[in-house]
Design a protein around this motif. Structure first.
Motif, PDB file in Angstrom:
ATOM      1  N   VAL A  87       0.835  -1.178   0.000  1.00  0.00           N
ATOM      2  CA  VAL A  87       0.000   0.000   0.000  1.00  0.00           C
ATOM      3  C   VAL A  87       0.876   1.236   0.000  1.00  0.00           C
ATOM      4  CG1 VAL A  87      -1.961  -1.045   1.151  1.00  0.00           C
ATOM      5  CG2 VAL A  87      -0.098  -0.146   2.514  1.00  0.00           C
ATOM      6  N   GLU A 121      -5.326  -0.725  -4.315  1.00  0.00           N
ATOM      7  CA  GLU A 121      -6.193   0.239  -3.645  1.00  0.00           C
ATOM      8  C   GLU A 121      -7.607  -0.317  -3.555  1.00  0.00           C
ATOM      9  OE1 GLU A 121      -7.766   4.847  -4.334  1.00  0.00           O
ATOM     10  OE2 GLU A 121      -6.015   4.088  -5.403  1.00  0.00           O
ATOM     11  N   TRP A 134      -4.528   2.854   0.484  1.00  0.00           N
ATOM     12  CA  TRP A 134      -5.248   3.723  -0.445  1.00  0.00           C
ATOM     13  C   TRP A 134      -6.700   3.285  -0.517  1.00  0.00           C
ATOM     14  CZ3 TRP A 134      -3.748   8.082  -2.950  1.00  0.00           C
ATOM     15  CH2 TRP A 134      -2.381   8.376  -2.946  1.00  0.00           C
ATOM     16  N   CYS A 138      -4.967   8.300   0.550  1.00  0.00           N
ATOM     17  CA  CYS A 138      -4.155   7.393   1.349  1.00  0.00           C
ATOM     18  C   CYS A 138      -4.353   7.694   2.830  1.00  0.00           C
ATOM     19  CB  CYS A 138      -2.682   7.543   0.971  1.00  0.00           C
ATOM     20  SG  CYS A 138      -1.673   6.170   1.563  1.00  0.00           S
ATOM     21  N   LYS A 185       0.645   9.601  -4.899  1.00  0.00           N
ATOM     22  CA  LYS A 185       1.117   8.222  -4.959  1.00  0.00           C
ATOM     23  C   LYS A 185       2.589   8.104  -5.300  1.00  0.00           C
ATOM     24  CE  LYS A 185      -3.427   6.417  -6.175  1.00  0.00           C
ATOM     25  NZ  LYS A 185      -4.205   5.648  -7.126  1.00  0.00           N
TER      26      LYS A 185
END
Length: 264
Positions: free
Chosen positions: A4, A77, A122, A127, A157
């Protein structure tokens, strides 16, 4: 274990290369339907007419994918409750994801009963960090990353900042800094606080501060006069105004200035 937040693109590149080779080796009709393309940011899909999917779910070659508003395939995600594998496909084992809350805070759980602990995840484009008890972190620093009042990490990201890269002060930090400043510059204040002859309290964002960058901390003395400490939550710079009922006509500027970060 699912990766993640700080996600490596290497695995996706390898998977996507396999996908591209598979597409190319299939029939002409299959290839003509579209193809996968990538750059340094990620992967997207282009149909034979030159258009590409954006903002939503699309079925490609029998698999469902989610594409963001800029056309890139999402991955690793939760989207609409479904977990996306590193190659962007849905993992139905981890589906039914949903937010839950109680008097302590918020957490996220899916139909398998799994919920994140001590990790970043996410979820629907944002996040979040979940602590050891599973609750979402808010208004605090997690290592080098800050999460706001909604739990959103202030980074994208790729790890670059989506907001001001400087530290962001919480309201509690601003309150504590003002109290510490007052105690440091006025030794008698601590005794006065203890015997109840003066009060401190946080009143939230400064009135008229449309950007939400300032907190106001009010100091009231036993004479009923007020000092308003306006704390910039990013720079830490503090300006002050004073109000003395019956003497001043509302708040008037004061020459007291300092930096709250020096007292944290």
């Amino acid at each position: 274990m699912r990766k993640v937040c700080e996600r490596l693109i290497t695995n996706i590149l390898l998977i996507a290369i396999i996908m591209a080779v598979t597409i190319e080796s299939n029939s002409f009709d299959s290839f003509a339907a579209g193809s996968w393309i990538s750059d340094s940011k990620g992967w997207w899909y282009v149909w034979s007419d030159g258009t590409y999917p954006v903002t939503g779910w699309y079925e490609i070659e029998g698999e469902w994918y989610y594409f963001t508003s800029d056309g890139y395939m999402d991955y690793s995600e939760y989207r609409d409750g479904y977990w996306l594998n590193s190659d962007g496909t849905i993992n139905y084992t981890y589906s039914g994801g949903r937010w839950m809350s109680d008097s302590v805070g918020w957490w996220y759980i899916d139909s398998s009963g799994w919920y994140p602990q001590n990790q970043w995840v996410w979820i629907d484009g944002y996040c979040y960090y979940f602590k050891s008890d599973g609750y979402m972190a808010t208004d605090e620093w997690i290592g080098e990353d800050y999460v706001d009042s909604s739990g959103h990490q202030i980074k994208d990201k790729t790890g670059s900042s989506t907001s001001n890269p400087e530290k962001v002060m919480t309201q509690q930090q601003a309150y504590d800094a003002v109290v510490k400043y007052c105690k440091t510059t006025n030794p008698y204040i601590e005794d006065a606080i203890n015997n109840g002859s003066m009060l401190y309290w946080a009143v939230g964002d400064t009135e008229g501060d449309t950007e939400g960058d300032t907190y106001t901390i009010i100091y009231r003395s036993y004479t009923a006069s007020f000092v308003y400490y306006h704390v910039n939550r990013i720079s830490g710079n503090v300006t002050t105004t004073e109000f003395v009922p019956g003497i001043t006509d509302g708040e008037v500027p004061s020459d007291i200035t300092f930096n709250a970060w020096d007292y944290i």
